[in-house]
Design a protein around this motif. Structure first.
Motif, PDB file in Angstrom:
ATOM      1  N   ASP A  19      -7.833  -1.740   3.150  1.00 51.28           N
ATOM      2  CA  ASP A  19      -7.148  -2.489   2.104  1.00 51.28           C
ATOM      3  C   ASP A  19      -6.826  -3.888   2.637  1.00 51.28           C
ATOM      4  O   ASP A  19      -6.581  -4.067   3.839  1.00 51.28           O
ATOM      5  N   SER A  20      -6.804  -4.873   1.752  1.00 46.98           N
ATOM      6  CA  SER A  20      -6.552  -6.249   2.186  1.00 46.98           C
ATOM      7  C   SER A  20      -5.188  -6.400   2.856  1.00 46.98           C
ATOM      8  O   SER A  20      -5.006  -7.232   3.747  1.00 46.98           O
ATOM      9  N   ARG A  77     -15.657  -7.150  -1.252  1.00 45.40           N
ATOM     10  CA  ARG A  77     -14.438  -6.468  -1.660  1.00 45.40           C
ATOM     11  C   ARG A  77     -14.608  -5.826  -3.026  1.00 45.40           C
ATOM     12  O   ARG A  77     -15.368  -6.286  -3.868  1.00 45.40           O
ATOM     13  N   SER A  78     -13.883  -4.749  -3.177  1.00 50.58           N
ATOM     14  CA  SER A  78     -13.830  -4.024  -4.437  1.00 50.58           C
ATOM     15  C   SER A  78     -12.368  -3.715  -4.707  1.00 50.58           C
ATOM     16  O   SER A  78     -11.757  -2.892  -4.009  1.00 50.58           O
ATOM     17  N   GLY A  79     -11.780  -4.401  -5.674  1.00 51.62           N
ATOM     18  CA  GLY A  79     -10.337  -4.277  -5.878  1.00 51.62           C
ATOM     19  C   GLY A  79      -9.619  -4.864  -4.680  1.00 51.62           C
ATOM     20  O   GLY A  79      -9.856  -6.008  -4.291  1.00 51.62           O
ATOM     21  N   THR A  80      -8.752  -4.080  -4.059  1.00 53.35           N
ATOM     22  CA  THR A  80      -8.044  -4.555  -2.868  1.00 53.35           C
ATOM     23  C   THR A  80      -8.727  -4.126  -1.572  1.00 53.35           C
ATOM     24  O   THR A  80      -8.277  -4.492  -0.491  1.00 53.35           O
ATOM     25  N   GLN A 103       1.167 -10.998  -1.374  1.00 49.50           N
ATOM     26  CA  GLN A 103      -0.041 -11.528  -2.009  1.00 49.50           C
ATOM     27  C   GLN A 103      -0.652 -12.660  -1.196  1.00 49.50           C
ATOM     28  O   GLN A 103      -1.874 -12.752  -1.054  1.00 49.50           O
ATOM     29  N   ARG A 106      -2.512 -11.152   1.726  1.00 52.16           N
ATOM     30  CA  ARG A 106      -3.805 -10.600   1.308  1.00 52.16           C
ATOM     31  C   ARG A 106      -4.839 -11.723   1.146  1.00 52.16           C
ATOM     32  O   ARG A 106      -5.982 -11.608   1.601  1.00 52.16           O
TER      33      ARG A 106
END
Length: 278
Positions: free
Chosen positions: A88-89, A128-131, A105, A108
């Motif tokens: 996750d980011s 990336r895919s979503g977060t 945020q 990220r």
């Protein structure tokens, strides 16, 4: 007056730190030492330029990017996931210690921008895919070629090693950019090599001042040691010349693999025929 509840205090105490995150990532890679091709630091003799990709981090003052790249090499170089790692980011941000000075945020976003800089330098690919962000290693020389584990059989395949304890014990947290760059330079060479500052622009692509500051910081931290050697020089005013030579101390040297003495003993015992009374 606004007060912090006990629940919020307990939550902050339980929250993982950047070092906690890096330790788990390294534990998952199951490596005592992290291999890094020497071409990242310096191109082989005969190349048009001796500068390696490390130069871009130093001249670009990108300490965060350099630390992130070394952690990615540590996380991916065991090959269990095709030279890739996915987090996750927010985890990437914590791995880079961005969350300590930024909102969630912003942290990220900072992590993604850092990874994109590494991609621009052709050291990784990222998506990336979503977060969730997936990072895949490329060759350390910045050529954009696919990564494979270095075997050390050719000049372009020689590698240095960084002990996992460099991160798990927090030694990386004390280094500024010149010091981290010089640690990689010294790790690239044999013990007790000379690193003249006047050669830094030609050999590595940064200034002599940056070179000297890096060496001084490493000496102050006890990460390297030095000795002075002397050579006869009949035409020199003193009749000799002196030069400093450096090597890593035990703190930053690669770890030797543990000997499986207990396992060996157990196997020998199992193989030995049992004696019975006649």
């Amino acid at each position: 007056m606004k007060t912090t509840s006990h629940i919020e205090q307990d939550m902050q105490k339980a929250k993982a730190t950047g070092r906690d995150t890096r330790k788990v990532v390294l534990d998952r890679s199951i490596r005592a030492n992290v291999p890094l091709r020497k071409t990242f630091v310096q191109a082989p003799p005969g190349a048009a330029s001796r500068h390696g990709p490390l130069k871009q981090f130093v001249t670009g003052r990108d300490l965060r990017g350099l630390k992130a790249y070394l952690m990615i090499v540590a996380a991916c170089s065991n090959g269990d996931n095709g030279w890739s790692t996915r987090h996750d980011s927010a985890v990437w941000a914590r791995m880079m210690d961005i969350q300590t000075t930024a909102t969630d945020q912003s942290a990220r976003t900072g992590a993604w921008r850092t990874l994109r800089r590494l991609e621009d330098r052709k050291l990784i690919t990222c998506s990336r895919s979503g977060t969730m962000i997936t990072v895949t290693l490329l060759r350390e020389d910045g050529s954009g070629r696919s990564y494979d584990r270095p075997a050390g059989k050719t000049g372009e395949d020689l590698f240095l090693q960084i002990p996992a304890t460099f991160w798990t014990k927090g030694h990386d947290e004390h280094l500024d950019l010149p010091a981290l760059a010089l640690l990689l330079v010294i790790a690239r060479e044999k013990p007790w090599s000379a690193f003249p500052a006047e050669k830094a622009p030609e050999w590595y692509g940064w200034s002599a001042d940056t070179h000297e500051r890096g060496l001084k910081k490493l000496l102050d931290l006890g990460y390297i040691e030095r000795m002075k050697t002397f050579t006869k020089a009949p035409l020199a005013p003193a009749g000799y010349t002196g030069v400093y030579r450096y090597q890593r101390t035990a703190i930053t040297r690669p770890r030797k693999p543990r000997k499986a003495t207990q396992t060996t003993t157990t196997k020998k015992s199992a193989a030995r025929p049992s004696r019975t009374k006649g």
